[in-house]
Design an enzyme around this catalytic site. Structure first.
Site, PDB file in Angstrom:
ATOM      1  N   CYS A 192       0.826  -1.215   0.000  1.00  8.93           N
ATOM      2  CA  CYS A 192       0.000   0.000   0.000  1.00  8.93           C
ATOM      3  C   CYS A 192       0.861   1.267   0.000  1.00  8.93           C
ATOM      4  CB  CYS A 192      -0.910  -0.048   1.232  1.00  8.93           C
ATOM      5  SG  CYS A 192      -1.780   1.479   1.596  1.00  8.93           S
ATOM      6  N   CYS A 235      -0.074   3.832   2.713  1.00 10.63           N
ATOM      7  CA  CYS A 235       0.357   3.348   4.032  1.00 10.63           C
ATOM      8  C   CYS A 235       1.807   3.758   4.292  1.00 10.63           C
ATOM      9  CB  CYS A 235       0.241   1.826   4.114  1.00 10.63           C
ATOM     10  SG  CYS A 235      -1.431   1.207   3.952  1.00 10.63           S
TER      11      CYS A 235
END
Length: 87
Positions: A12, A15
Site C-alpha cells: 500500500c 500506508c
C-alpha cells in the site's frame, strides 16, 4: 487507556506515506498512548474484526471502544487532535 491501531499492508503506497506521520504522533504521546501496526495480510482476523475495508485505516479506541476512525492518509494534526480529545 487510549489505543491507536493503524491497519496497513506492505503493498500500500498511502500506508508508506502515513508511516512517518504516524511515527511522529507516536513520539508525541510516548507511553501515554498505545500505538500498534496491523498488517491486514498477516492479521486478516483483526482486519475482519474491525471491519477494515481499505488501507490505511487508523482506529482510535478509548477503554476498548472505538471513538474515531480515519480512512486514508490524514494530517498529523488530525490524529493528534483526536487523541488529545480522548485523553
Amino acid at each position: 487507556m487510549i489505543e491507536v491501531k493503524k491497519f496497513e499492508a506492505s503493498w500500500c503506497g498511502p500506508c508508506k506515506a502515513l508511516k512517518p506521520i504516524f511515527e511522529n504522533v507516536s513520539k508525541k504521546f510516548g507511553n501515554d498512548v498505545n500505538f500498534s501496526y496491523i498488517d491486514i495480510d498477516e492479521q486478516f482476523e483483526q482486519a475482519q474484526k474491525y471491519h477494515v475495508r481499505s488501507v490505511p485505516t487508523v482506529i482510535v479506541e478509548k477503554d476498548g471502544q472505538e471513538v474515531q476512525r480515519f480512512v486514508g492518509v490524514q494530517s498529523e494534526l488530525a490524529y493528534t487532535n483526536s487523541i488529545n480529545e480522548n485523553l
